[in-house]
Design an enzyme around this catalytic site. Sequence first.
Site, PDB file in Angstrom:
ATOM      1  CG  ASN A  43      44.732  29.763  36.636  1.00 51.79           C
ATOM      2  OD1 ASN A  43      45.941  29.094  36.835  1.00 51.79           O
ATOM      3  ND2 ASN A  43      44.936  31.240  36.620  1.00 51.79           N
ATOM      4  CD  GLU A  56      40.672  27.238  44.042  1.00 49.83           C
ATOM      5  OE1 GLU A  56      41.259  27.297  42.916  1.00 49.83           O
ATOM      6  OE2 GLU A  56      41.027  27.946  44.749  1.00 49.83           O
ATOM      7  CB  CYS A 101      37.203  28.362  44.933  1.00 42.13           C
ATOM      8  SG  CYS A 101      37.495  28.555  43.121  1.00 42.13           S
TER       9      CYS A 101
END
Length: 145
Positions: A43, A56, A101
Amino acid sequence: MNAIEEILQAAHDASSNAYAPYSSYHVGAALLLDDGSIITGSNFENASYGLSLCAETVAIASANSQSKLKHITAIALAGGKPDHSGKAILDEKASTPCGRCRQIIKEVSDVTNIDTPIYCLHVGGYSRYTLSEILPDAFGPKNLA
């Protein structure tokens, strides 16, 4: 070590690369490709919170930039507050993809024509989900036709 254990370890390792000064929640993601290779992401937060990127999304965008989007066969996640090295301290319950996501993973599922398996690491091991389990009746390209 089997392929699932490898991507889970890669996701956990990737969490140490998170840039998360606002949430202090480090997430790593790993993508397993059909040739056995792995692409990771972590992240990346921003002071303008809406511009932050989830692990992701970073990993999937990286796969896309390498022309490997259609080769993704599984996704693994590991998240938690960081230890002294920055690696996520796993929670009792697995961290799962956020709604945004899940929609990004839906696009992967449409490109790969598989119900993408998602492996989420936690203290006791991992939980396995498919995209259709965590995002039933998802919006996708067929809705635009």
